[in-house]
Design an enzyme around this catalytic site. Structure first.
Site, mmCIF file in Angstrom:
data_model
loop_
_atom_site.group_PDB
_atom_site.id
_atom_site.type_symbol
_atom_site.label_atom_id
_atom_site.label_comp_id
_atom_site.label_asym_id
_atom_site.label_seq_id
_atom_site.Cartn_x
_atom_site.Cartn_y
_atom_site.Cartn_z
ATOM 1 N N GLU A 1 0.821 -1.215 0.000
ATOM 2 C CA GLU A 1 0.000 0.000 0.000
ATOM 3 C C GLU A 1 0.855 1.265 0.000
ATOM 4 O OE1 GLU A 1 -2.565 -0.268 3.373
ATOM 5 O OE2 GLU A 1 -3.512 -2.109 2.644
ATOM 6 N N HIS B 1 9.161 -1.110 3.595
ATOM 7 C CA HIS B 1 8.939 -1.294 5.035
ATOM 8 C C HIS B 1 8.851 -2.770 5.344
ATOM 9 C CE1 HIS B 1 5.099 -0.658 2.955
ATOM 10 N NE2 HIS B 1 4.534 -1.474 3.839
HETATM 11 P P1 DGP Z 1 1.686 -2.504 3.209
HETATM 12 O O1 DGP Z 1 0.365 -3.110 2.782
HETATM 13 O O2 DGP Z 1 2.710 -3.582 3.449
HETATM 14 O O3 DGP Z 1 2.154 -1.426 2.264
HETATM 15 O O4 DGP Z 1 1.428 -1.863 4.631
HETATM 16 C C1 DGP Z 1 1.325 -0.495 4.883
HETATM 17 C C2 DGP Z 1 1.111 -0.317 6.367
HETATM 18 O O5 DGP Z 1 1.327 1.035 6.686
HETATM 19 C C3 DGP Z 1 -0.287 -0.690 6.867
HETATM 20 O O6 DGP Z 1 -0.179 -1.767 7.804
HETATM 21 C C4 DGP Z 1 -0.789 0.574 7.560
HETATM 22 C C5 DGP Z 1 0.471 1.386 7.736
HETATM 23 N N1 DGP Z 1 0.272 2.826 7.652
HETATM 24 C C6 DGP Z 1 -0.331 3.498 6.634
HETATM 25 N N2 DGP Z 1 -0.319 4.819 6.869
HETATM 26 C C7 DGP Z 1 0.310 4.986 8.063
HETATM 27 C C8 DGP Z 1 0.636 6.126 8.845
HETATM 28 O O7 DGP Z 1 0.348 7.273 8.504
HETATM 29 N N3 DGP Z 1 1.289 5.911 10.022
HETATM 30 C C9 DGP Z 1 1.622 4.641 10.433
HETATM 31 N N4 DGP Z 1 2.262 4.535 11.602
HETATM 32 N N5 DGP Z 1 1.340 3.549 9.717
HETATM 33 C C10 DGP Z 1 0.688 3.715 8.551
#
Ligand code: DGP
Length: 123
Positions: free
Chosen positions: A99, A104
């Site tokens: 996403e 990460h």
């Molecule tokens: P992925 O599907 O692997 O790209 O996971 C993206 C993750 O990022 C998801 O578990 C939610 C997290 N995430 C999205 N926006 C934010 C944010 O603004 N702050 C934090 N701490 N996490 C976020």
């Protein structure tokens, strides 16, 4: 592979939006996921502008690579999840439902995480 400087983790790195930081090194930052899937859910990101593991593994310096891998291990130890166990996941690209387009690694822990992944129905 083009890196979008406006992705949410780039904004976190620039301090434009807050995060619940748990660890920082020269080349890595770790913070709690905003939508935790498990009691412990932390994201470890490189500070450099890398879209995903493919990008990072090709372009990052040896120092960045080492720092990032050590950061993942250190964060797991700091979180106290090594003994019980934890899972690391890095989603890369469309099929993996990545996403946020900044590399990460998810550290998931704090309960029994079940099997790794569901089998395809036709297997
Ligand atoms: P992925 O599907 O692997 O790209 O996971 C993206 C993750 O990022 C998801 O578990 C939610 C997290 N995430 C999205 N926006 C934010 C944010 O603004 N702050 C934090 N701490 N996490 C976020």
């Amino acid at each position: 592979m083009t890196y979008d400087n406006e992705n949410i983790f780039a904004k976190i790195l620039r301090g434009e939006i807050p995060c619940d930081k748990v660890y920082e090194s020269d080349h890595a930052l770790a913070f709690r996921d905003i939508q935790p899937l498990t009691p412990v859910h932390v994201l470890v990101i490189p500070k450099g502008a890398y879209v995903n593991m493919d990008d990072f593994s090709q372009k990052a310096s040896e120092e960045e690579l080492a720092d990032f891998v050590r950061a993942v291990g250190q964060v797991a130890r700091d979180l106290g999840v090594v003994e019980a166990g934890y899972r690391t996941i890095a989603n890369n690209g469309a099929d993996a439902h990545q996403e946020v387009q900044h590399l990460h690694v998810h550290i998931l822990a704090g309960r029994d995480l079940g099997g790794m992944i569901q089998r395809f129905k036709d297997q």
